[in-house]
Design a protein around this motif. Sequence first.
Motif, PDB file in Angstrom:
ATOM      1  N   LYS A  80    -102.565  35.234 -11.772  1.00  0.00           N
ATOM      2  CA  LYS A  80    -101.631  35.377 -12.881  1.00  0.00           C
ATOM      3  C   LYS A  80    -101.151  34.003 -13.354  1.00  0.00           C
ATOM      4  O   LYS A  80    -100.722  33.167 -12.562  1.00  0.00           O
ATOM      5  CB  LYS A  80    -100.430  36.221 -12.438  1.00  0.00           C
ATOM      6  CG  LYS A  80     -99.470  36.544 -13.564  1.00  0.00           C
ATOM      7  CD  LYS A  80     -98.346  37.447 -13.076  1.00  0.00           C
ATOM      8  CE  LYS A  80     -97.376  37.788 -14.203  1.00  0.00           C
ATOM      9  NZ  LYS A  80     -96.276  38.673 -13.732  1.00  0.00           N
ATOM     10  N   GLY A  81    -101.259  33.775 -14.652  1.00  0.00           N
ATOM     11  CA  GLY A  81    -100.804  32.517 -15.220  1.00  0.00           C
ATOM     12  C   GLY A  81    -101.896  31.495 -15.421  1.00  0.00           C
ATOM     13  O   GLY A  81    -101.644  30.411 -15.964  1.00  0.00           O
ATOM     14  N   TYR A  82    -103.120  31.810 -14.977  1.00  0.00           N
ATOM     15  CA  TYR A  82    -104.239  30.876 -15.122  1.00  0.00           C
ATOM     16  C   TYR A  82    -105.359  31.525 -15.940  1.00  0.00           C
ATOM     17  O   TYR A  82    -105.708  32.687 -15.702  1.00  0.00           O
ATOM     18  CB  TYR A  82    -104.782  30.456 -13.753  1.00  0.00           C
ATOM     19  CG  TYR A  82    -103.781  29.703 -12.909  1.00  0.00           C
ATOM     20  CD1 TYR A  82    -103.589  28.340 -13.075  1.00  0.00           C
ATOM     21  CD2 TYR A  82    -103.018  30.364 -11.948  1.00  0.00           C
ATOM     22  CE1 TYR A  82    -102.663  27.645 -12.307  1.00  0.00           C
ATOM     23  CE2 TYR A  82    -102.084  29.679 -11.174  1.00  0.00           C
ATOM     24  CZ  TYR A  82    -101.914  28.319 -11.352  1.00  0.00           C
ATOM     25  OH  TYR A  82    -100.994  27.641 -10.605  1.00  0.00           O
ATOM     26  N   PRO A  83    -105.936  30.777 -16.871  1.00  0.00           N
ATOM     27  CA  PRO A  83    -107.005  31.350 -17.694  1.00  0.00           C
ATOM     28  C   PRO A  83    -108.289  31.559 -16.900  1.00  0.00           C
ATOM     29  O   PRO A  83    -108.550  30.865 -15.914  1.00  0.00           O
ATOM     30  CB  PRO A  83    -107.209  30.302 -18.789  1.00  0.00           C
ATOM     31  CG  PRO A  83    -106.755  29.012 -18.160  1.00  0.00           C
ATOM     32  CD  PRO A  83    -105.625  29.383 -17.243  1.00  0.00           C
ATOM     33  N   LYS A  84    -109.082  32.519 -17.333  1.00  0.00           N
ATOM     34  CA  LYS A  84    -110.338  32.824 -16.642  1.00  0.00           C
ATOM     35  C   LYS A  84    -111.339  31.682 -16.721  1.00  0.00           C
ATOM     36  O   LYS A  84    -112.235  31.573 -15.884  1.00  0.00           O
ATOM     37  CB  LYS A  84    -110.953  34.098 -17.213  1.00  0.00           C
ATOM     38  CG  LYS A  84    -110.138  35.354 -16.944  1.00  0.00           C
ATOM     39  CD  LYS A  84    -110.813  36.589 -17.524  1.00  0.00           C
ATOM     40  CE  LYS A  84    -109.982  37.838 -17.231  1.00  0.00           C
ATOM     41  NZ  LYS A  84    -110.603  39.064 -17.803  1.00  0.00           N
ATOM     42  N   ASP A  85    -111.204  30.840 -17.750  1.00  0.00           N
ATOM     43  CA  ASP A  85    -112.136  29.724 -17.921  1.00  0.00           C
ATOM     44  C   ASP A  85    -111.560  28.408 -17.393  1.00  0.00           C
ATOM     45  O   ASP A  85    -112.014  27.322 -17.758  1.00  0.00           O
ATOM     46  CB  ASP A  85    -112.528  29.581 -19.393  1.00  0.00           C
ATOM     47  CG  ASP A  85    -111.327  29.312 -20.292  1.00  0.00           C
ATOM     48  OD1 ASP A  85    -110.180  29.408 -19.813  1.00  0.00           O
ATOM     49  OD2 ASP A  85    -111.541  28.993 -21.477  1.00  0.00           O
ATOM     50  N   HIS A  86    -110.549  28.490 -16.515  1.00  0.00           N
ATOM     51  CA  HIS A  86    -109.973  27.279 -15.902  1.00  0.00           C
ATOM     52  C   HIS A  86    -111.084  26.518 -15.191  1.00  0.00           C
ATOM     53  O   HIS A  86    -111.945  27.097 -14.531  1.00  0.00           O
ATOM     54  CB  HIS A  86    -108.885  27.670 -14.907  1.00  0.00           C
ATOM     55  CG  HIS A  86    -108.020  26.527 -14.469  1.00  0.00           C
ATOM     56  ND1 HIS A  86    -108.472  25.522 -13.642  1.00  0.00           N
ATOM     57  CD2 HIS A  86    -106.708  26.225 -14.744  1.00  0.00           C
ATOM     58  CE1 HIS A  86    -107.494  24.663 -13.415  1.00  0.00           C
ATOM     59  NE2 HIS A  86    -106.414  25.070 -14.073  1.00  0.00           N
ATOM     60  N   LYS A  87    -111.083  25.200 -15.313  1.00  0.00           N
ATOM     61  CA  LYS A  87    -112.183  24.405 -14.746  1.00  0.00           C
ATOM     62  C   LYS A  87    -112.236  24.474 -13.220  1.00  0.00           C
ATOM     63  O   LYS A  87    -113.259  24.139 -12.617  1.00  0.00           O
ATOM     64  CB  LYS A  87    -112.091  22.951 -15.213  1.00  0.00           C
ATOM     65  CG  LYS A  87    -110.874  22.189 -14.723  1.00  0.00           C
ATOM     66  CD  LYS A  87    -110.949  20.742 -15.206  1.00  0.00           C
ATOM     67  CE  LYS A  87    -109.759  19.925 -14.735  1.00  0.00           C
ATOM     68  NZ  LYS A  87    -109.870  18.496 -15.178  1.00  0.00           N
ATOM     69  N   HIS A  88    -111.135  24.913 -12.590  1.00  0.00           N
ATOM     70  CA  HIS A  88    -111.130  25.047 -11.130  1.00  0.00           C
ATOM     71  C   HIS A  88    -110.950  26.508 -10.717  1.00  0.00           C
ATOM     72  O   HIS A  88    -110.410  26.782  -9.636  1.00  0.00           O
ATOM     73  CB  HIS A  88    -110.023  24.196 -10.521  1.00  0.00           C
ATOM     74  CG  HIS A  88    -110.151  22.732 -10.798  1.00  0.00           C
ATOM     75  ND1 HIS A  88    -111.305  22.022 -10.555  1.00  0.00           N
ATOM     76  CD2 HIS A  88    -109.255  21.846 -11.328  1.00  0.00           C
ATOM     77  CE1 HIS A  88    -111.129  20.754 -10.905  1.00  0.00           C
ATOM     78  NE2 HIS A  88    -109.902  20.623 -11.373  1.00  0.00           N
ATOM     79  N   ILE A  89    -111.404  27.425 -11.537  1.00  0.00           N
ATOM     80  CA  ILE A  89    -111.203  28.840 -11.257  1.00  0.00           C
ATOM     81  C   ILE A  89    -111.837  29.255  -9.938  1.00  0.00           C
ATOM     82  O   ILE A  89    -111.348  30.156  -9.245  1.00  0.00           O
ATOM     83  CB  ILE A  89    -111.740  29.726 -12.416  1.00  0.00           C
ATOM     84  CG1 ILE A  89    -111.256  31.168 -12.273  1.00  0.00           C
ATOM     85  CG2 ILE A  89    -113.256  29.648 -12.503  1.00  0.00           C
ATOM     86  CD1 ILE A  89    -109.777  31.343 -12.334  1.00  0.00           C
ATOM     87  N   ASP A  90    -112.922  28.589  -9.541  1.00  0.00           N
ATOM     88  CA  ASP A  90    -113.585  28.924  -8.275  1.00  0.00           C
ATOM     89  C   ASP A  90    -112.666  28.672  -7.085  1.00  0.00           C
ATOM     90  O   ASP A  90    -112.717  29.386  -6.079  1.00  0.00           O
ATOM     91  CB  ASP A  90    -114.885  28.120  -8.116  1.00  0.00           C
ATOM     92  CG  ASP A  90    -114.671  26.616  -8.226  1.00  0.00           C
ATOM     93  OD1 ASP A  90    -113.773  26.201  -8.992  1.00  0.00           O
ATOM     94  OD2 ASP A  90    -115.406  25.863  -7.567  1.00  0.00           O
ATOM     95  N   LEU A  91    -111.793  27.660  -7.184  1.00  0.00           N
ATOM     96  CA  LEU A  91    -110.818  27.378  -6.127  1.00  0.00           C
ATOM     97  C   LEU A  91    -109.573  28.243  -6.272  1.00  0.00           C
ATOM     98  O   LEU A  91    -109.022  28.739  -5.281  1.00  0.00           O
ATOM     99  CB  LEU A  91    -110.415  25.897  -6.156  1.00  0.00           C
ATOM    100  CG  LEU A  91    -111.475  24.890  -5.699  1.00  0.00           C
ATOM    101  CD1 LEU A  91    -110.980  23.474  -5.929  1.00  0.00           C
ATOM    102  CD2 LEU A  91    -111.831  25.094  -4.237  1.00  0.00           C
ATOM    103  N   LEU A  92    -109.135  28.442  -7.481  1.00  0.00           N
ATOM    104  CA  LEU A  92    -107.894  29.184  -7.725  1.00  0.00           C
ATOM    105  C   LEU A  92    -107.977  30.634  -7.259  1.00  0.00           C
ATOM    106  O   LEU A  92    -106.959  31.243  -6.922  1.00  0.00           O
ATOM    107  CB  LEU A  92    -107.546  29.139  -9.220  1.00  0.00           C
ATOM    108  CG  LEU A  92    -107.120  27.777  -9.767  1.00  0.00           C
ATOM    109  CD1 LEU A  92    -107.027  27.825 -11.292  1.00  0.00           C
ATOM    110  CD2 LEU A  92    -105.783  27.347  -9.169  1.00  0.00           C
ATOM    111  N   ARG A  93    -109.169  31.191  -7.226  1.00  0.00           N
ATOM    112  CA  ARG A  93    -109.331  32.591  -6.834  1.00  0.00           C
ATOM    113  C   ARG A  93    -109.230  32.800  -5.328  1.00  0.00           C
ATOM    114  O   ARG A  93    -109.127  33.935  -4.855  1.00  0.00           O
ATOM    115  CB  ARG A  93    -110.684  33.122  -7.345  1.00  0.00           C
ATOM    116  CG  ARG A  93    -110.714  33.318  -8.853  1.00  0.00           C
ATOM    117  CD  ARG A  93    -112.122  33.668  -9.341  1.00  0.00           C
ATOM    118  NE  ARG A  93    -112.622  34.848  -8.653  1.00  0.00           N
ATOM    119  CZ  ARG A  93    -113.817  34.927  -8.059  1.00  0.00           C
ATOM    120  NH1 ARG A  93    -114.633  33.882  -8.061  1.00  0.00           N
ATOM    121  NH2 ARG A  93    -114.193  36.034  -7.478  1.00  0.00           N
ATOM    122  N   ASN A  94    -109.237  31.716  -4.565  1.00  0.00           N
ATOM    123  CA  ASN A  94    -109.152  31.842  -3.105  1.00  0.00           C
ATOM    124  C   ASN A  94    -107.781  32.333  -2.662  1.00  0.00           C
ATOM    125  O   ASN A  94    -106.757  31.955  -3.230  1.00  0.00           O
ATOM    126  CB  ASN A  94    -109.429  30.494  -2.437  1.00  0.00           C
ATOM    127  CG  ASN A  94    -110.894  30.150  -2.406  1.00  0.00           C
ATOM    128  OD1 ASN A  94    -111.668  30.816  -1.737  1.00  0.00           O
ATOM    129  ND2 ASN A  94    -111.282  29.113  -3.135  1.00  0.00           N
TER     130      ASN A  94
END
Length: 217
Positions: free
Chosen positions: A160-174
């Motif tokens: 929540k609060g982060y876009p799906k295309d965030h450049k670090h989305i692979d880390l943020l999903r952890n």
Amino acid sequence: MSFSKLFEFLRELNRNNNKEWMDQHRDEYHEVRDFFINWLNELDIKLGKIDPEYTPTTGKQAINRINNNLMFHPDKPVYKDHFGAGLDKQKGKGDFYIHIGINECFMAGGFYRPKKKTLDSIRAAIDYNGNELKNILNRKSFKDIFEDLLEDDKLKSSPKGYPKDHKHIDLLRNKSFAVMHPFSQKEIQQDDFQQKVIDVYREMLPFRRYLNNAVTV
């Protein structure tokens, strides 16, 4: 006393996992436990010399109970099949854990399924400067020892609060930010095992410092 004796005790305990057997072998248990505590005391001193941010943690403070918590896990055996210890203990810091068992042996560090406040802080740090964490994770020496972050459940979408295309989305999903390095029983019984632990600790330092800064700044 040696790690080979410690493994022998754990194997016998695993075959006779009941209080009656433990009561009959209580002296042997204290002997191997004291050996591990003294080994941890030596390691504690050495880690304090190489890491100025290290929090001194005696072997008695570090070692975990060998009894399983049957109140919350009634289906588990009475006793664990391993000795576990957490060094560099300080509230708010990521874990540094040593696990010596008959089924698996490893070192691990970081935050495993942290509480929401801690996880939010780590994600905020990644949003601000995820490149630093990626550089740590992608370093060859780091990958040689840990390969990658410990596999765990991930969010299927962005937090929540982060876009799906965030450049670090692979880390943020952890949901966890932890690493692990396995050891064989043969390695543990060798004379240079403590030095191997120190080498792994050194390699883990930048990773844990990044996380610790994330949750304290």
